[in-house]
Structures are given as structure tokens and as C-alpha cells.
Design a protein around this motif. Sequence first.
Motif, PDB file in Angstrom:
ATOM      1  N   ILE A 137      22.041 -24.278  23.302  1.00  0.00           N
ATOM      2  CA  ILE A 137      21.845 -24.854  21.977  1.00  0.00           C
ATOM      3  C   ILE A 137      22.236 -23.814  20.928  1.00  0.00           C
ATOM      4  CG2 ILE A 137      19.982 -26.419  22.670  1.00  0.00           C
ATOM      5  CD1 ILE A 137      17.997 -24.462  21.429  1.00  0.00           C
ATOM      6  N   TRP A 138      22.485 -24.291  19.720  1.00  0.00           N
ATOM      7  CA  TRP A 138      22.855 -23.437  18.598  1.00  0.00           C
ATOM      8  C   TRP A 138      21.907 -23.684  17.445  1.00  0.00           C
ATOM      9  CZ3 TRP A 138      27.543 -20.440  18.450  1.00  0.00           C
ATOM     10  CH2 TRP A 138      28.378 -20.603  19.573  1.00  0.00           C
ATOM     11  N   PHE A 139      21.815 -22.699  16.569  1.00  0.00           N
ATOM     12  CA  PHE A 139      21.075 -22.858  15.323  1.00  0.00           C
ATOM     13  C   PHE A 139      22.054 -22.745  14.159  1.00  0.00           C
ATOM     14  CE2 PHE A 139      17.333 -20.684  17.645  1.00  0.00           C
ATOM     15  CZ  PHE A 139      16.960 -21.889  18.216  1.00  0.00           C
ATOM     16  N   ALA A 140      21.707 -23.346  13.035  1.00  0.00           N
ATOM     17  CA  ALA A 140      22.528 -23.237  11.828  1.00  0.00           C
ATOM     18  C   ALA A 140      21.645 -22.984  10.613  1.00  0.00           C
ATOM     19  CB  ALA A 140      23.369 -24.491  11.619  1.00  0.00           C
ATOM     20  N   SER A 141      21.900 -21.871   9.967  1.00  0.00           N
ATOM     21  CA  SER A 141      21.231 -21.521   8.712  1.00  0.00           C
ATOM     22  C   SER A 141      22.251 -21.726   7.591  1.00  0.00           C
ATOM     23  CB  SER A 141      20.759 -20.063   8.777  1.00  0.00           C
ATOM     24  OG  SER A 141      21.880 -19.199   8.960  1.00  0.00           O
ATOM     25  N   ALA A 142      22.012 -21.130   6.436  1.00  0.00           N
ATOM     26  CA  ALA A 142      22.982 -21.224   5.341  1.00  0.00           C
ATOM     27  C   ALA A 142      22.960 -19.936   4.532  1.00  0.00           C
ATOM     28  CB  ALA A 142      22.675 -22.411   4.435  1.00  0.00           C
ATOM     29  N   PHE A 143      24.140 -19.570   4.017  1.00  0.00           N
ATOM     30  CA  PHE A 143      24.200 -18.430   3.102  1.00  0.00           C
ATOM     31  C   PHE A 143      24.612 -18.872   1.703  1.00  0.00           C
ATOM     32  CE2 PHE A 143      28.614 -18.576   4.561  1.00  0.00           C
ATOM     33  CZ  PHE A 143      29.354 -18.284   3.418  1.00  0.00           C
ATOM     34  N   LYS A 144      25.035 -20.119   1.574  1.00  0.00           N
ATOM     35  CA  LYS A 144      25.330 -20.701   0.273  1.00  0.00           C
ATOM     36  C   LYS A 144      25.520 -22.210   0.453  1.00  0.00           C
ATOM     37  CE  LYS A 144      30.408 -20.609  -0.219  1.00  0.00           C
ATOM     38  NZ  LYS A 144      30.566 -21.959  -0.768  1.00  0.00           N
ATOM     39  N   GLY A 145      25.580 -22.920  -0.679  1.00  0.00           N
ATOM     40  CA  GLY A 145      25.850 -24.350  -0.621  1.00  0.00           C
ATOM     41  C   GLY A 145      24.690 -25.198  -0.146  1.00  0.00           C
ATOM     42  N   ALA A 146      23.457 -24.727  -0.368  1.00  0.00           N
ATOM     43  CA  ALA A 146      22.307 -25.480   0.125  1.00  0.00           C
ATOM     44  C   ALA A 146      21.150 -25.516  -0.864  1.00  0.00           C
ATOM     45  CB  ALA A 146      21.824 -24.876   1.450  1.00  0.00           C
ATOM     46  N   THR A 147      21.385 -25.098  -2.099  1.00  0.00           N
ATOM     47  CA  THR A 147      20.291 -25.075  -3.089  1.00  0.00           C
ATOM     48  C   THR A 147      20.588 -25.942  -4.308  1.00  0.00           C
ATOM     49  OG1 THR A 147      21.207 -23.063  -4.106  1.00  0.00           O
ATOM     50  CG2 THR A 147      19.526 -22.769  -2.403  1.00  0.00           C
ATOM     51  N   GLY A 148      21.599 -26.786  -4.217  1.00  0.00           N
ATOM     52  CA  GLY A 148      21.936 -27.668  -5.332  1.00  0.00           C
ATOM     53  C   GLY A 148      23.405 -28.022  -5.297  1.00  0.00           C
ATOM     54  N   ALA A 149      23.711 -29.299  -5.482  1.00  0.00           N
ATOM     55  CA  ALA A 149      25.104 -29.748  -5.382  1.00  0.00           C
ATOM     56  C   ALA A 149      26.011 -29.084  -6.410  1.00  0.00           C
ATOM     57  CB  ALA A 149      25.175 -31.273  -5.536  1.00  0.00           C
ATOM     58  N   ASN A 150      25.454 -28.753  -7.574  1.00  0.00           N
ATOM     59  CA  ASN A 150      26.265 -28.113  -8.613  1.00  0.00           C
ATOM     60  C   ASN A 150      25.818 -26.676  -8.871  1.00  0.00           C
ATOM     61  OD1 ASN A 150      23.840 -28.730  -9.851  1.00  0.00           O
ATOM     62  ND2 ASN A 150      24.770 -29.231 -11.822  1.00  0.00           N
ATOM     63  N   GLN A 151      25.276 -26.048  -7.837  1.00  0.00           N
ATOM     64  CA  GLN A 151      24.814 -24.669  -7.954  1.00  0.00           C
ATOM     65  C   GLN A 151      26.004 -23.718  -8.099  1.00  0.00           C
ATOM     66  OE1 GLN A 151      21.474 -23.712  -7.927  1.00  0.00           O
ATOM     67  NE2 GLN A 151      22.262 -21.713  -8.520  1.00  0.00           N
ATOM     68  N   GLN A 152      25.966 -22.860  -9.107  1.00  0.00           N
ATOM     69  CA  GLN A 152      27.056 -21.911  -9.329  1.00  0.00           C
ATOM     70  C   GLN A 152      26.777 -20.533  -8.742  1.00  0.00           C
ATOM     71  OE1 GLN A 152      29.061 -21.879 -13.269  1.00  0.00           O
ATOM     72  NE2 GLN A 152      27.526 -23.375 -13.869  1.00  0.00           N
ATOM     73  N   LEU A 153      25.503 -20.136  -8.715  1.00  0.00           N
ATOM     74  CA  LEU A 153      25.122 -18.806  -8.257  1.00  0.00           C
ATOM     75  C   LEU A 153      24.223 -18.914  -7.032  1.00  0.00           C
ATOM     76  CD1 LEU A 153      24.343 -17.165 -11.719  1.00  0.00           C
ATOM     77  CD2 LEU A 153      26.484 -17.102 -10.425  1.00  0.00           C
ATOM     78  N   THR A 154      24.300 -17.913  -6.173  1.00  0.00           N
ATOM     79  CA  THR A 154      23.598 -17.970  -4.885  1.00  0.00           C
ATOM     80  C   THR A 154      22.237 -17.291  -4.948  1.00  0.00           C
ATOM     81  OG1 THR A 154      25.749 -17.886  -3.784  1.00  0.00           O
ATOM     82  CG2 THR A 154      23.829 -17.468  -2.432  1.00  0.00           C
ATOM     83  N   HIS A 155      21.237 -17.975  -4.419  1.00  0.00           N
ATOM     84  CA  HIS A 155      19.872 -17.444  -4.364  1.00  0.00           C
ATOM     85  C   HIS A 155      19.700 -16.657  -3.056  1.00  0.00           C
ATOM     86  CE1 HIS A 155      18.277 -19.835  -7.801  1.00  0.00           C
ATOM     87  NE2 HIS A 155      19.237 -20.672  -7.433  1.00  0.00           N
ATOM     88  N   VAL A 156      19.843 -15.359  -3.124  1.00  0.00           N
ATOM     89  CA  VAL A 156      19.808 -14.523  -1.918  1.00  0.00           C
ATOM     90  C   VAL A 156      18.473 -14.647  -1.199  1.00  0.00           C
ATOM     91  CG1 VAL A 156      20.008 -12.188  -1.008  1.00  0.00           C
ATOM     92  CG2 VAL A 156      21.468 -12.912  -2.909  1.00  0.00           C
ATOM     93  N   ARG A 157      17.374 -14.556  -1.928  1.00  0.00           N
ATOM     94  CA  ARG A 157      16.054 -14.612  -1.290  1.00  0.00           C
ATOM     95  C   ARG A 157      15.858 -15.909  -0.512  1.00  0.00           C
ATOM     96  NH1 ARG A 157      12.775 -11.731   1.109  1.00  0.00           N
ATOM     97  NH2 ARG A 157      13.463 -10.157  -0.404  1.00  0.00           N
ATOM     98  N   HIS A 158      16.273 -17.025  -1.089  1.00  0.00           N
ATOM     99  CA  HIS A 158      16.160 -18.329  -0.420  1.00  0.00           C
ATOM    100  C   HIS A 158      16.831 -18.278   0.951  1.00  0.00           C
ATOM    101  CE1 HIS A 158      16.339 -22.878  -0.346  1.00  0.00           C
ATOM    102  NE2 HIS A 158      17.305 -22.587   0.501  1.00  0.00           N
ATOM    103  N   HIS A 159      18.050 -17.786   0.982  1.00  0.00           N
ATOM    104  CA  HIS A 159      18.819 -17.796   2.223  1.00  0.00           C
ATOM    105  C   HIS A 159      18.356 -16.718   3.205  1.00  0.00           C
ATOM    106  CE1 HIS A 159      21.415 -20.856   0.619  1.00  0.00           C
ATOM    107  NE2 HIS A 159      21.678 -20.115  -0.443  1.00  0.00           N
ATOM    108  N   LEU A 160      17.901 -15.584   2.694  1.00  0.00           N
ATOM    109  CA  LEU A 160      17.396 -14.533   3.575  1.00  0.00           C
ATOM    110  C   LEU A 160      16.149 -15.003   4.310  1.00  0.00           C
ATOM    111  CD1 LEU A 160      17.558 -11.653   4.641  1.00  0.00           C
ATOM    112  CD2 LEU A 160      16.324 -10.881   2.598  1.00  0.00           C
ATOM    113  N   GLU A 161      15.253 -15.664   3.598  1.00  0.00           N
ATOM    114  CA  GLU A 161      14.051 -16.197   4.243  1.00  0.00           C
ATOM    115  C   GLU A 161      14.408 -17.241   5.296  1.00  0.00           C
ATOM    116  OE1 GLU A 161      11.071 -15.082   3.978  1.00  0.00           O
ATOM    117  OE2 GLU A 161      11.497 -13.639   2.387  1.00  0.00           O
TER     118      GLU A 161
END
Length: 420
Positions: free
Chosen positions: A198-222
Motif C-alpha cells: 500500500i502507499w500513502f499520500a500527503s501534500a506539500f501544496k494545493g490542499a489548503t484552498g482552491a485559490n490559495q496563492q501561498l503555501t502554509h508550511v506548518r499545515h503540510h509539515l504536520e
Amino acid sequence: MDKTDISVKRQFLVLVHLDLKGAPPKVSYLAEIFPLFAQLGASGILIEYEDMFPYGGKLEVLKSKYAYSPSEIKSILHLAKSNGLEVIPLVQTFGHMEVFFLGEGEESKMCLKQGQNHVDRLFLSHVKAVAQHIVTAYQGVKPIIWDDMLRDSPEDHIKESDVALLVEPMIWDYSPEFDINGKVSLAEKYQKCGFNKIWFASAFKGATGANQQLTHVRHHLENQFLWLQVAKAFPGDLVQGITLTGWQRYDHYSVLCELLPVGMPCLAVCLQAVAHGQFSEKEDETVKKCLGLSSLDTNSVVSDDFGTFPGNDILRLVTEAAFQLAASTESLLKGNRYVTGWFSPYHRKHKFVNPMMVQYFENECRSLLSKWEQHAEQLRSAMENIYYPNTMEEWFDEYFNPFLTKLQQLVFDLDHVSNT
């Protein structure tokens, strides 16, 4: 520093997902960032080609005007191999929307009336047919599928379908607060159904809002830390690896979200966290060294340090625009008492103004317009090095031009009134 007590010592593939259905980068940019991927801990690339693949024949209609050429595809594969990165192509087939409507067509309804057929059985039979074709046509290849269409399927339905012999599920969740035990139970369910990988999938961008311009590092690190905890529950070789997804659109109809260069610092942090099972001072130093950063704040969306990595100028210019463009425009149009009092939409519509009052806002209007026109020119120049014209047009139309146009119209109206 951030730590988790898991150490990924076994063979554990770490893939970086490139979503090319929006803002596909030029091959020259991939040549610059693939070495960074490898240095930061990636072992492969999951490439979602979409319309950037050079389809031919009957499928040629599917490809973009700016699709990669066959030679460019070879270059991408060569670049990946030379950097020790395995390449896995991602091809969207039967997905979320199609399954939602599965069983609504006349043929599906007839099929459902036969015996013990169920919607999930129809889906499983489709997966089996496609997977059998792939493993037969391409020896040694085993498809990976997103797992969400399997989650609610009864175990007996999955077992009897034999899909576990043909595919490997990728369990995805991009939240920084998901239930670890729930994910462990889901993985155990798939294990019981016969899936040996099996595989897992996380995210490093593109998952905090459809029109998000800037990346929330803490969100993705957690989010990475949670997946590492899930992986800890399976000490054997069940877990094949993890994909750090970098979605560029939520779907084919949505706007662009964070551009790849904007998400690079977050990707670097997440790769190091997954590769080493923690994000301590050592990983922090590695990220700063690789990206040319003097400082790194994983708790803030914005930073004064944009590094020296390829595309860092886009990160800087997009960040400045995201925080200042709309705010400065609205401040002038709605917060400047001389504009609101003596050059309102009504004044502009009827082309009249008190000449004595123009001196109190004219310089600010022209200065702000000049600032953002220069900013736009710099950003276009930076984007031209990485992106194709259609990406630039879309990004500017969505995030820049609506505000720049307001400033241009304001100065145009001011010129028109001044000359009458």
C-alpha cells in the motif's frame, strides 16, 4: 524543533507529485529542480502528465498547444534517471465524479438488476479490467490507484474481485489533524483484502484552498508527521512509500493554486521530515543550504528570506503581490478620504472633479500604479523562464489584473478629467 519518533530505515519510496494539468513548467526548469528533489530526500517523481503528454493519432486532440514533445519527454526521463529518481506516470481514468454517477446510466441500471451486482462491484470490475490490460501489456508494471473509491467497499466485495492481485492502493489525506487510528484501520482492511503493498499520500501544496496563492508550511509539515505515525504501525514491508502531492488545481475546472516555485520551501521541509522521520536542527540546516536560505520559519506563511533556489524570484514577487496588491489598491480606492470624497465612482462617471483637491491624491494614484506595473513586468519576466504563455495569462487574470485594472482605470479617469 519538530520531531517524531519514527525512523524510516526500510526501503521506503518518497515520491514528489507534479500536477501538470495546471501551470506545467518548462523542461529547463525541471532540469534545475530535479537535483534539489534528490538532495532533499526524494527517490522518485509521480508525474500527472494530463494534456502535456504528446498524444498522437486519435488521441492527439487531447494534448495541449504547449504539450511536451516526444524528445522533451525523453529528456524528463533522462533527467530523472540521472538524479536517481524513479518516474511513475499518473493517468486519470475512472475517478470521483464518474463513480458518483456510476449506476445512473441505462446499461449500468440493467447490470445492477442482475444478481448481486452493486455500484462498488461495477467499479471493481472496471478496475480489474483496466489493471489486467496493463499488467498483460506491460510486464513487470503494477498499477497504483487512489484508494478513496475502495474505502466504503465491503471487504468481501474487494476480495472476490481479485483487484488486490493487480493493483496497489494509495491512501490519501492532506489534513494536519486526521485520525491516525482510522488510517491504520483502513490500511489493515486493505491488508486483509489481500493487498500486499500500500502507499500513502500527503501534500506539500494545493490542499489548503482552491485559490490559495501561498503555501502554509506548518499545515503540510504536520500532515507528514501524521503519516509517519501511521507508517510506524506497519514495521514490515507493507508500506511501499509515500507521495507528497503538489496539486496545481483542485479539478480541471478550478483556478490555479500555489505555483511550484512558491511551494518549494514547503516541499523541502516536508521531504526532509519524511526522509529522516523528524524535522530537527539538522534537517533545518539542510533545507537552508539547499535553497540558499539564511533563515527558515515553518510557522509563517510569509518570510523576508526567499533564498537563491531556481524560481525564488517568483516566490518573492508572488508573496509581495499576495500581501500588498489588493490591500494597497483597496486602501487607495476606499481608504483615501480625498479619493472617496472628491473622486468617487460618481465623480468619475460624470467626469468632474474639484481641481483644487486633485493635488491631494494624484501623486499617490500615479505612484501606486507605477509600482504595480513595474512589479507585473518583473513577475512576467520571471515566469517566462519557467512557464508557458497560457499559464502566465491565467495567473495574471486571476490574481493580478483585477487590481491592476482598477488602478489603471483610476489614473485613466484622472487624466481624462484633467484634460477636459
